[in-house]
Design an enzyme around this catalytic site. Structure first.
Site, PDB file in Angstrom:
ATOM      1  N   SER A   1      49.189  44.572  43.586  1.00  0.00           N
ATOM      2  CA  SER A   1      50.533  44.953  43.886  1.00  0.00           C
ATOM      3  C   SER A   1      51.378  43.732  44.261  1.00  0.00           C
ATOM      4  O   SER A   1      50.968  42.912  45.056  1.00  0.00           O
ATOM      5  CB  SER A   1      51.009  46.109  44.644  1.00  0.00           C
TER       6      SER A   1
ATOM      7  N   TYR B   1      49.927  51.294  52.468  1.00  0.00           N
ATOM      8  CA  TYR B   1      49.957  50.946  51.191  1.00  0.00           C
ATOM      9  C   TYR B   1      49.785  49.328  50.708  1.00  0.00           C
ATOM     10  O   TYR B   1      48.944  48.950  50.109  1.00  0.00           O
ATOM     11  CB  TYR B   1      51.148  51.550  50.445  1.00  0.00           C
TER      12      TYR B   1
HETATM   13  P1  NAD Z   1      50.890  57.117  38.909  1.00  0.00           P
HETATM   14  O1  NAD Z   1      51.277  57.898  39.726  1.00  0.00           O
HETATM   15  O2  NAD Z   1      51.293  57.230  37.405  1.00  0.00           O
HETATM   16  O3  NAD Z   1      49.491  56.669  38.986  1.00  0.00           O
HETATM   17  C1  NAD Z   1      48.749  56.752  40.181  1.00  0.00           C
HETATM   18  C2  NAD Z   1      47.492  57.661  39.736  1.00  0.00           C
HETATM   19  O4  NAD Z   1      46.441  57.684  40.752  1.00  0.00           O
HETATM   20  C3  NAD Z   1      47.894  59.149  39.698  1.00  0.00           C
HETATM   21  O5  NAD Z   1      48.069  59.711  38.428  1.00  0.00           O
HETATM   22  C4  NAD Z   1      46.435  59.792  40.290  1.00  0.00           C
HETATM   23  O6  NAD Z   1      45.700  60.316  39.023  1.00  0.00           O
HETATM   24  C5  NAD Z   1      45.630  58.905  40.825  1.00  0.00           C
HETATM   25  N1  NAD Z   1      45.385  59.289  42.059  1.00  0.00           N
HETATM   26  C6  NAD Z   1      45.981  59.190  43.162  1.00  0.00           C
HETATM   27  N2  NAD Z   1      45.198  59.694  44.363  1.00  0.00           N
HETATM   28  C7  NAD Z   1      44.067  60.051  43.872  1.00  0.00           C
HETATM   29  C8  NAD Z   1      42.778  60.624  44.287  1.00  0.00           C
HETATM   30  N3  NAD Z   1      42.771  61.066  45.470  1.00  0.00           N
HETATM   31  N4  NAD Z   1      41.927  60.957  43.124  1.00  0.00           N
HETATM   32  C9  NAD Z   1      42.053  60.773  42.098  1.00  0.00           C
HETATM   33  N5  NAD Z   1      43.098  60.025  41.749  1.00  0.00           N
HETATM   34  C10 NAD Z   1      44.054  59.698  42.300  1.00  0.00           C
HETATM   35  O7  NAD Z   1      51.645  55.749  39.224  1.00  0.00           O
HETATM   36  P2  NAD Z   1      51.234  54.208  38.963  1.00  0.00           P
HETATM   37  O8  NAD Z   1      52.565  53.334  39.413  1.00  0.00           O
HETATM   38  O9  NAD Z   1      51.004  54.161  37.528  1.00  0.00           O
HETATM   39  O10 NAD Z   1      49.981  53.758  39.778  1.00  0.00           O
HETATM   40  C11 NAD Z   1      48.994  53.048  39.293  1.00  0.00           C
HETATM   41  C12 NAD Z   1      48.369  51.939  40.154  1.00  0.00           C
HETATM   42  O11 NAD Z   1      49.542  51.071  39.893  1.00  0.00           O
HETATM   43  C13 NAD Z   1      48.419  52.245  41.668  1.00  0.00           C
HETATM   44  O12 NAD Z   1      47.259  51.658  42.196  1.00  0.00           O
HETATM   45  C14 NAD Z   1      49.824  51.627  42.304  1.00  0.00           C
HETATM   46  O13 NAD Z   1      49.423  51.260  43.523  1.00  0.00           O
HETATM   47  C15 NAD Z   1      50.011  50.423  41.276  1.00  0.00           C
HETATM   48  N6  NAD Z   1      51.292  49.754  41.350  1.00  0.00           N
HETATM   49  C16 NAD Z   1      52.270  50.456  40.743  1.00  0.00           C
HETATM   50  C17 NAD Z   1      53.443  49.623  40.964  1.00  0.00           C
HETATM   51  C18 NAD Z   1      54.659  50.615  40.450  1.00  0.00           C
HETATM   52  O14 NAD Z   1      55.869  50.256  40.531  1.00  0.00           O
HETATM   53  N7  NAD Z   1      54.720  51.818  39.716  1.00  0.00           N
HETATM   54  C19 NAD Z   1      53.532  48.464  41.512  1.00  0.00           C
HETATM   55  C20 NAD Z   1      52.584  47.972  41.806  1.00  0.00           C
HETATM   56  C21 NAD Z   1      51.170  48.834  41.748  1.00  0.00           C
END
Ligand code: NAD
Ligand code: MG
Length: 298
Positions: A189, A202
């Site tokens: 991230s 985080y």
């Molecule tokens: P999202 O909520 O759609 O996806 C995250 C997913 O993580 C969930 O759908 C869930 O299935 C899974 N998850 C969480 N805890 C879990 C557990 N205990 N067991 C199994 N699965 C679990 O959100 P997103 O933003 O698409 O996140 C995806 C990745 O992108 C993450 O690693 C997040 O840190 C990273 N990220 C997101 C952003 C943003 O702005 N959205 C920015 C930087 C990084």
């Protein structure tokens, strides 16, 4: 119909959204978000870049992981989807799109905070797809907490288990199955370099993901396995509406933070994962591809 190859202005390719204040319990259902994130359902066009590949994608029910799963299927890969049992409704949407491409979708609900579940997930992927040559760790936990005194030990540990330990467990379990040419892509991230003060657990896991990936990459390149990282910037997903950020800040989500003047949609993250998984990136090892709309990184 435009797709990811259409020449246009990136500032206006997707709308500048101002989401209403909204809140769901973790992990949040994308189907209940306003507005709905764009996973590329209508716009992602595959060109055979992952033909015949067998990929395991965690967090594949929603957001970035879902966009990756859809893109991989359209590029010709079979996909095993990991997600939490309570996210079945979101997962079904993605499974339907994978199967519409004539690809195999293996659904494995489970909790990645547990090592045994991570090992069972890898075995289910190998059994369900008849092998494994791509691991994509996207699942993540982010819960905002402005005061250190209120950041309880349970949350701190759960964030590390989800974001760091699970990737370690999954990669370790996958290794005996991965032939040369296989790829691993982890998800860091922008927060790895610019920790928000209300997300210290985080943000520090994301620094760890970057470092862990670069270390493992050096070990595994000797086996013909490439490890890389995608580091997204603000992207409109369920994470944000399920205690990921202060809900009062949602109407400005991504707009003032990113030089692009808007948040990304999940579909804009998918091509980075496709590139790092495809053999076309054969000389790219231990790299972090930042997809953040122009925020400077080291
Ligand atoms: P999202 O909520 O759609 O996806 C995250 C997913 O993580 C969930 O759908 C869930 O299935 C899974 N998850 C969480 N805890 C879990 C557990 N205990 N067991 C199994 N699965 C679990 O959100 P997103 O933003 O698409 O996140 C995806 C990745 O992108 C993450 O690693 C997040 O840190 C990273 N990220 C997101 C952003 C943003 O702005 N959205 C920015 C930087 C990084
Ligand atoms: Mg989800």
């Amino acid at each position: 119909m435009s797709d990811q190859y259409t020449f246009d202005d990136p500032r206006t390719r997707f709308p500048r959204i101002s989401p209403p204040v909204q809140q769901q319990p973790e992990p949040g259902l994308q189907s209940r978000m306003t507005p709905k994130p764009d996973l590329g359902e209508e716009s992602y066009r595959g060109t055979g870049r992952l033909t015949g590949r067998k990929a395991l994608v965690t967090g594949a029910d929603s957001g970035i992981g879902a966009a990756v799963a859809i893109a991989f299927a359209r590029e010709g890969a079979d996909v095993t989807l990991a997600y939490l049992p309570e996210e079945q409704e979101d997962a079904d949407h993605v499974i339907g799109l994978i199967e519409a491409e004539g690809r195999t979708a293996v659904a494995v609900p489970g909790d990645l905070r547990d090592a045994t579940s991570c090992r069972a997930l890898v075995q289910a992927a190998v059994d369900g797809m008849g092998g494994l040559d791509a691991v994509v760790n996207v699942a993540g936990k982010q819960v905002w907490q402005p005061r250190l005194e209120d950041l309880d030990d349970e949350q701190f540990e759960a964030t590390y288990r989800t974001n760091v330990f699970a990737a370690f467990w999954i990669i370790k379990a996958a290794l005996p199955h991965l032939p040369p040419g296989s790829t691993i892509v982890n998800t860091a991230s922008l927060e790895a370099y610019q920790p928000a003060p209300d997300r210290i657990d985080y943000a520090s896991t994301k620094g760890a993901v970057n470092n862990l990936s670069k270390g493992i990459a050096q070990q595994l390149v000797e086996r013909g396995i490439r490890v890389n990282v995608v580091a997204p910037g603000p992207t409109w997903t369920a994470l944000q509406v399920s205690r990921g950020v202060d809900p009062e800040t949602l109407p400005d989500f991504g707009a003032s933070e990113s030089p692009m003047g808007r948040a990304a949609q999940p579909v804009e993250q998918a091509p980075a994962y496709v590139f790092l998984t495809s053999a076309e990136s054969s000389f790219v090892v231990g790299a972090t591809l930042n997809v953040n709309g122009g925020m400077p990184t080291p």
